[in-house]
Design a protein around this motif. Structure first.
Motif, short mmCIF file in Angstrom:
data_model
loop_
_atom_site.label_atom_id
_atom_site.label_comp_id
_atom_site.label_asym_id
_atom_site.label_seq_id
_atom_site.Cartn_x
_atom_site.Cartn_y
_atom_site.Cartn_z
N ALA A 18 -2.29 -2.27 -4.34
CA ALA A 18 -1.82 -3.30 -3.42
C ALA A 18 -0.31 -3.48 -3.56
O ALA A 18 0.25 -3.36 -4.64
N SER A 130 2.25 -1.05 6.22
CA SER A 130 1.53 -2.17 6.84
C SER A 130 0.57 -2.86 5.88
O SER A 130 0.16 -4.01 6.12
N GLU A 131 0.20 -2.18 4.78
CA GLU A 131 -0.71 -2.82 3.82
C GLU A 131 0.00 -3.81 2.90
O GLU A 131 -0.65 -4.55 2.16
N PRO A 235 -2.29 -8.15 3.97
CA PRO A 235 -1.17 -7.53 4.66
C PRO A 235 -0.95 -8.13 6.03
O PRO A 235 -1.85 -8.72 6.63
#
Length: 238
Positions: A18, A130-131, A235
């Motif tokens: 993450a 984008s995450e 996100p």
């Protein structure tokens, strides 16, 4: 236009953990930036990243690291990736980043200033992140755009969802008096506020000259990277 070779540096080489914050930094290397100022800019970024306060933020959540991407820009056809997307999980990761910055040497570039093109390159880079919970593009510059697409003409829908664009404006050099330098920085700050920065919480940081760049960059990094509450997740949606 973004060169195909540059796109390769935007894409992560492999899936990663993450990501807390994707931070793309674009550095102005146009004709108004001389060799000494170029060095102050690269070394200043390294100094800011290695400050105790910034390191504390960088290492605050090892399971959700901050990712950094650094490129230089001048005219419409000069955007060079200095540091591809790199996650900073450990001191070793940070040391590699600092080594890359301090060992990078200037190459021939355009004399002109294409802020609109720099925005497009930053947006493309952040589009591959984008995450990440938060995405930010920083543009450092010492003058207004004078070629390529105007920053105010870059379509709002080209900005990746949830992305913020901040600015670090640099005042005139050492040969001018303080009154002129303050006038320059006030005018350039207004230009960036009106035409360059955008997105939630966007702001402009200032440096009266490149000799003050490291301190200004540290202030800006702390303001950006501390803005995301520890423990926040999820996100931005495209």
């Amino acid at each position: 236009m973004i060169r195909a070779a540059a796109l390769c540096a935007f894409v992560p080489l492999q899936a990663e953990a993450a990501c807390r914050h994707a931070l793309a930094l674009g550095l102005d290397v146009s004709g108004s930036v001389d060799a000494t100022e170029y060095r102050l800019q690269l070394d200043g970024l390294a100094t800011a990243l290695d400050s105790e306060a910034v390191r504390q933020v960088l290492f605050a959540q090892p399971d959700a690291p901050i990712r950094i991407f650094v490129f230089e820009w001048s005219g419409p056809d000069h955007q060079r990736v200095i540091l591809p997307w790199t996650s900073i999980n450990t001191q070793s990761d940070l040391t590699e980043v600092l080594t890359r910055l301090t060992s990078t040497f200037r190459v021939e570039s355009s004399l002109t200033t294409a802020i609109g093109s720099a925005l497009q390159v930053g947006f493309a880079a952040l589009g591959f992140q984008s995450e990440c919970w938060q995405r930010t593009l920083d543009l450092s510059g010492d003058g207004p755009s004078n070629t390529g697409p105007r920053p105010q003409d870059i379509a709002p829908d080209s900005l990746p969802a949830g992305t913020t664009v901040n600015g670090l404006v640099v005042g005139s050099g050492n040969m001018r008096g303080d009154d002129a330098r303050f006038a320059d920085i006030k005018e350039l700050s207004a230009y960036y506020r009106n035409y360059v920065i955008r997105g939630p919480g966007a702001f402009v940081e200032t440096a009266l000259g490149f000799e003050a760049y490291a301190d200004a960059m540290e202030r800006k990094l702390l303001r950006e990277l501390q803005s995301l509450a520890i423990g926040m997740a999820g996100p931005a949606r495209e």
